[in-house]
Motif scaffolding. Structure first.
Motif, PDB file in Angstrom:
ATOM      1  N   UNK A 139     -26.544 -42.910  -7.674  1.00 38.49           N
ATOM      2  CA  UNK A 139     -25.192 -42.999  -7.121  1.00 38.49           C
ATOM      3  C   UNK A 139     -24.905 -44.410  -6.611  1.00 38.49           C
ATOM      4  N   UNK A 140     -25.910 -44.997  -5.941  1.00 30.88           N
ATOM      5  CA  UNK A 140     -25.738 -46.342  -5.381  1.00 30.88           C
ATOM      6  C   UNK A 140     -25.559 -47.360  -6.506  1.00 30.88           C
ATOM      7  N   UNK A 141     -26.366 -47.224  -7.564  1.00 31.20           N
ATOM      8  CA  UNK A 141     -26.296 -48.194  -8.666  1.00 31.20           C
ATOM      9  C   UNK A 141     -24.972 -48.089  -9.432  1.00 31.20           C
ATOM     10  N   UNK A 142     -24.323 -46.929  -9.362  1.00 30.57           N
ATOM     11  CA  UNK A 142     -23.051 -46.790 -10.083  1.00 30.57           C
ATOM     12  C   UNK A 142     -21.843 -46.975  -9.154  1.00 30.57           C
ATOM     13  N   UNK A 143     -22.104 -47.564  -7.984  1.00 29.10           N
ATOM     14  CA  UNK A 143     -21.052 -47.901  -7.007  1.00 29.10           C
ATOM     15  C   UNK A 143     -20.174 -46.704  -6.634  1.00 29.10           C
ATOM     16  N   UNK A 144     -20.784 -45.568  -6.403  1.00 27.86           N
ATOM     17  CA  UNK A 144     -20.025 -44.391  -5.972  1.00 27.86           C
ATOM     18  C   UNK A 144     -19.728 -44.506  -4.476  1.00 27.86           C
ATOM     19  N   UNK A 145     -18.686 -43.827  -4.036  1.00 25.24           N
ATOM     20  CA  UNK A 145     -18.338 -43.882  -2.612  1.00 25.24           C
ATOM     21  C   UNK A 145     -19.341 -43.073  -1.794  1.00 25.24           C
ATOM     22  N   UNK A 146     -19.619 -43.573  -0.613  1.00 24.14           N
ATOM     23  CA  UNK A 146     -20.612 -42.943   0.246  1.00 24.14           C
ATOM     24  C   UNK A 146     -20.040 -41.779   1.038  1.00 24.14           C
ATOM     25  N   UNK A 147     -18.702 -41.764   1.214  1.00 22.90           N
ATOM     26  CA  UNK A 147     -18.097 -40.751   2.100  1.00 22.90           C
ATOM     27  C   UNK A 147     -18.369 -39.343   1.559  1.00 22.90           C
ATOM     28  N   UNK A 148     -18.100 -39.163   0.269  1.00 21.61           N
ATOM     29  CA  UNK A 148     -18.334 -37.856  -0.354  1.00 21.61           C
ATOM     30  C   UNK A 148     -19.786 -37.449  -0.266  1.00 21.61           C
TER      31      UNK A 148
END
Lengths: 116, 264
Positions: B125-134
């Motif tokens: 998730x981090x490597x694909x720049x996903x939002x952390x809030x969800x």
């Protein structure tokens, strides 16, 4: 006695090797790029075991997952993974990428004929 | 993202909570010392680091089947440890030191392997720049579900109702059977065990992909459409666990029964 045993071992190994070569399952390839499986639909023969090779061309890890096929395999970035599926009866078996399930989706169609 | 994180929490973290609940709840005579807990915590951290950093290399082993082989070995170790502590369900005897360390090692590895899988998901998730809030909210909900369910399960397993009605033994037998069958699909996936057609399909009732499906799979090894190999290994484990329970109960009775001698 020893010679007979050696012959038996050689014969057993030959039969096993011949059977392995004969029973080598058909291979099907799926590529994952930009979190999308290509082709998203593959057709395999019914009641036959096949080998599915998944190539992950993304820079992130993905997990090939299918409840219908009862399969789960982690595919590392720019690597490939293989799984065996079948023998399956004719039908439609969905699969998805566990980490990106919205885009990484596909289906395995099992048919009695017309296999691509 | 939120739902996906909750589901991954249930898939990867929930089994750890359930395993710990079963061990703490069902085996009331298992006394864990501070040393044991320190060993568990330290071992888990080291194992997570090792597995997380080496999982790709592990995967390369055995012609690409390394992860399946690794998980088969891990599941077998945990299963054998759980089977070995089965007499503690009703037996009042203390756990032998060797068995105690085998159990702690097995739980440590199981926890580490599941946590590593979850960290792999986080790194993806981090490597694909996903939002952390969800992810954060999903993680919060996921942890809440795991914690609340495991507390309820532990309380139930420790209750007199579970002991008197043999529900504790019943759930333990099914939990172990579910554990034993985890290797079946892994071995079928790498073509070590052959795959037959599914015996039935009750996906319309409870689908494997549903929340209940995940829950029942972790608790009792539920599969909506199991293969013959799955069913055979499930019932083989049920028979083995029942035999261990019956034999240990007989042994306990023999010890507790006073020897009556015919004295003339």
């Amino acid at each position: 006695m020893q010679a007979r045993l050696t012959k038996l071992i050689v014969l057993s190994f030959s039969i096993w090797a011949a059977f392995s070569a004969w029973a080598k399952p058909q291979e099907f390839h799926i590529t994952l790029k930009n979190h999308v499986f290509t082709p998203s639909q593959i057709t395999i023969p019914a009641n036959t075991k096949v080998k599915l090779i998944i190539h992950n061309q993304d820079d992130s890890i993905e997990e090939f997952d299918s409840f219908d096929l009862n399969r789960e395999k982690v595919i590392f970035p720019n690597k490939k993974g293989r799984i065996f599926i079948g023998p399956l009866p004719a039908g439609r078996y969905e699969y998805f990428g566990e980490y990106f399930p919205k885009t990484a989706r596909g289906v395995v169609i099992v048919e009695d004929s017309n296999v691509n | 993202m939120l739902i996906n994180t909750v589901l991954l929490f249930i898939k990867d973290i929930f089994p750890i909570f359930v395993l710990l609940s079963f061990i703490v709840g069902a085996t009331s005579n298992l006394r864990l010392t501070k040393m044991d807990l320190s060993f568990y915590a330290g071992g888990t951290i080291i194992s997570v680091l090792l597995i997380y950093t080496q999982i790709e290399n592990i995967g390369e082993l055995f012609d690409g089947d390394g992860i399946e082989v690794f998980y088969c070995l891990l599941n077998s170790t945990v299963y054998m440890s759980l089977l070995a502590i089965t007499p503690l369900l009703s037996n009042k005897s203390a756990l032998k030191a060797v068995l105690r360390y085998l159990l702690i090692m097995a739980i440590t590895l199981f926890t580490a392997a599941n946590l590593s899988e979850f960290f792999i998901y986080l790194s993806a998730m981090v490597s694909s720049n996903q939002t952390f809030i969800g992810m954060f909210i999903g993680g919060f909900f996921g942890l809440g579900i795991c914690l609340s369910f495991s507390i309820l399960l532990t309380i139930f397993l420790r209750s007199s109702l579970a002991s008197i009605s043999c529900l504790k033994h019943f759930l333990w037998v099914l939990y172990l059977a579910g554990f034993a069958t985890q290797n079946v699909y892994l071995l079928q996936q790498i073509d070590v065990v052959s795959t037959s057609n599914t015996l039935w399909d009750i996906s319309n009732f409870v689908a494997d992909a549903s929340e209940y499906g995940y829950l029942l799979n972790t608790l009792i090894g539920y599969k909506a459409a199991p293969t013959a190999e799955y069913v055979v290994s499930y019932f083989a484990s049920v028979v083995i666990t029942l035999m261990v329970i019956i034999l240990s109960a007989k042994k306990l009775n023999r010890i507790n029964t006073p020897i009556v001698r015919n004295e003339k």
